[in-house]
Enzyme design. Structure first.
Site, PDB file in Angstrom:
ATOM      1  N   SER A  57      -8.016   5.675   9.685  1.00 38.70           N
ATOM      2  CA  SER A  57      -6.365   6.409   9.024  1.00 38.70           C
ATOM      3  C   SER A  57      -6.001   6.845   8.353  1.00 38.70           C
ATOM      4  O   SER A  57      -7.016   6.355   7.371  1.00 38.70           O
ATOM      5  CB  SER A  57      -5.337   5.218  10.375  1.00 38.70           C
ATOM      6  OG  SER A  57      -5.342   3.811   8.800  1.00 38.70           O
TER       7      SER A  57
ATOM      8  N   SER B 181      -2.927   5.238   5.764  1.00 42.00           N
ATOM      9  CA  SER B 181      -2.456   4.965   6.181  1.00 42.00           C
ATOM     10  C   SER B 181      -2.762   4.292   3.872  1.00 42.00           C
ATOM     11  O   SER B 181      -1.847   4.104   3.172  1.00 42.00           O
ATOM     12  CB  SER B 181      -2.117   3.386   6.039  1.00 42.00           C
ATOM     13  OG  SER B 181      -3.554   2.807   6.496  1.00 42.00           O
TER      14      SER B 181
ATOM     15  N   LYS C  50      -6.139  -1.988   3.037  1.00 44.34           N
ATOM     16  CA  LYS C  50      -4.564  -1.898   2.211  1.00 44.34           C
ATOM     17  C   LYS C  50      -4.926  -2.571   0.558  1.00 44.34           C
ATOM     18  O   LYS C  50      -6.105  -2.778   0.091  1.00 44.34           O
ATOM     19  CB  LYS C  50      -3.829  -2.552   3.068  1.00 44.34           C
ATOM     20  CG  LYS C  50      -3.165  -2.520   4.370  1.00 44.34           C
ATOM     21  CD  LYS C  50      -2.990  -1.160   4.520  1.00 44.34           C
ATOM     22  CE  LYS C  50      -3.301  -1.027   6.267  1.00 44.34           C
ATOM     23  NZ  LYS C  50      -2.044   0.492   6.353  1.00 44.34           N
TER      24      LYS C  50
ATOM     25  N   SER D 120       2.695   3.027   7.199  1.00 40.66           N
ATOM     26  CA  SER D 120       1.559   2.654   6.964  1.00 40.66           C
ATOM     27  C   SER D 120       1.864   1.647   7.714  1.00 40.66           C
ATOM     28  O   SER D 120       3.026   0.698   7.212  1.00 40.66           O
ATOM     29  CB  SER D 120       1.251   2.218   5.038  1.00 40.66           C
ATOM     30  OG  SER D 120       0.220   1.283   5.118  1.00 40.66           O
TER      31      SER D 120
END
Length: 248
Positions: A42, A44, A106, A196
């Protein structure tokens, strides 16, 4: 002569089988204990990590938990062999607290005891704003996140870690409550701040046990939604400038 030839042939076959088994065992040990490959699914973490990046994650950076092992067996709790502590700004793969079978990646923003808050799009840690300077624009080649000329900002944390983040304007994650990170937990955010799902939302605080490892290096990267299986598209869609790029 034929018996000797058959014996040599069988010995040679057995030696080849042993070499293959040893290679497979070595690969399993490396994947389980040292480095594990992951794919970025993705946007994010744009612009730091792009959809189509293939990365190696250093699994021994912070020691091991049950999530470091295949199938996450309950052999022990917490972490063992902690060679170092996670540092603010590290890009980390972790297991989603609410669904531990799902991997997330992250940036680590809040350490245990920290106070984290977004105020008008500016990240605040322990009451201090993180310096945020314009750093150009970013355009994605990912069809599901086709951002064009999205503003890029260079953020610099108190420990000197610096990285780019994206900010498309005021969104629901740009003004938040003050989060106080509990002991034994961490607070994560994606660099693509307006796109996100992270600790500001449903992810919440991440237990130390859920950390899998630190993102280390991009070893392969394909753009324009190119599947790894589409080998014939590699030459025109390979992001050559990202291969062996260190993740920061």
């Amino acid at each position: 002569m034929s018996d000797n030839a058959d014996t040599k042939s069988q010995n040679g076959l057995w030696e080849n089988i042993k070499v293959i088994i040893q290679a497979l065992l070595l690969a399993m040990v490396i994947r389980t204990v040292l480095f594990q490959p992951f794919t970025i699914p993705s946007g994010s973490m744009m612009p730091t990590l792009l959809v189509g990046d293939y990365i190696f994650v250093n699994k021994f950076a912070y020691g091991y938990s049950k999530y470091s092992l295949p199938f996450s067996p309950n052999l022990f709790s917490g972490r063992v062999l902690e060679f170092s502590e996670p540092k603010r700004g590290d890009v980390i793969v972790f297991r989603l607290p609410s669904q531990p079978d799902i991997d997330y990646i992250k940036r680590l923003i809040g350490l245990p005891g920290d106070k984290v808050q977004m105020i008008n799009g500016v990240l605040h840690i322990n009451g201090k704003p993180v310096p945020k300077q314009p750093d150009g624009a970013f355009t994605s080649d990912y069809s599901k996140d086709p951002g064009v000329n999205v503003p890029v900002f260079r953020e610099t944390l108190e420990n000197g870690v610096t990285y780019d983040s994206l900010d498309e304007g005021m969104g629901r994650g740009d003004n938040t409550q003050e989060f106080v990170v509990p002991a034994g937990h961490y607070f994560f955010m994606g660099d693509n701040r307006d796109n996100s799902l992270d600790s500001r939302f449903d992810v919440g605080y991440v237990p130390a046990e859920n950390l899998v490892g630190r993102a280390s290096v991009i070893f392969f990267s394909l753009g324009n939604d190119t599947s790894f299986r589409e080998i014939w598209k590699w030459p025109t869609n390979m992001r050559w400038d990202r291969i062996f790029k260190v993740v920061r």
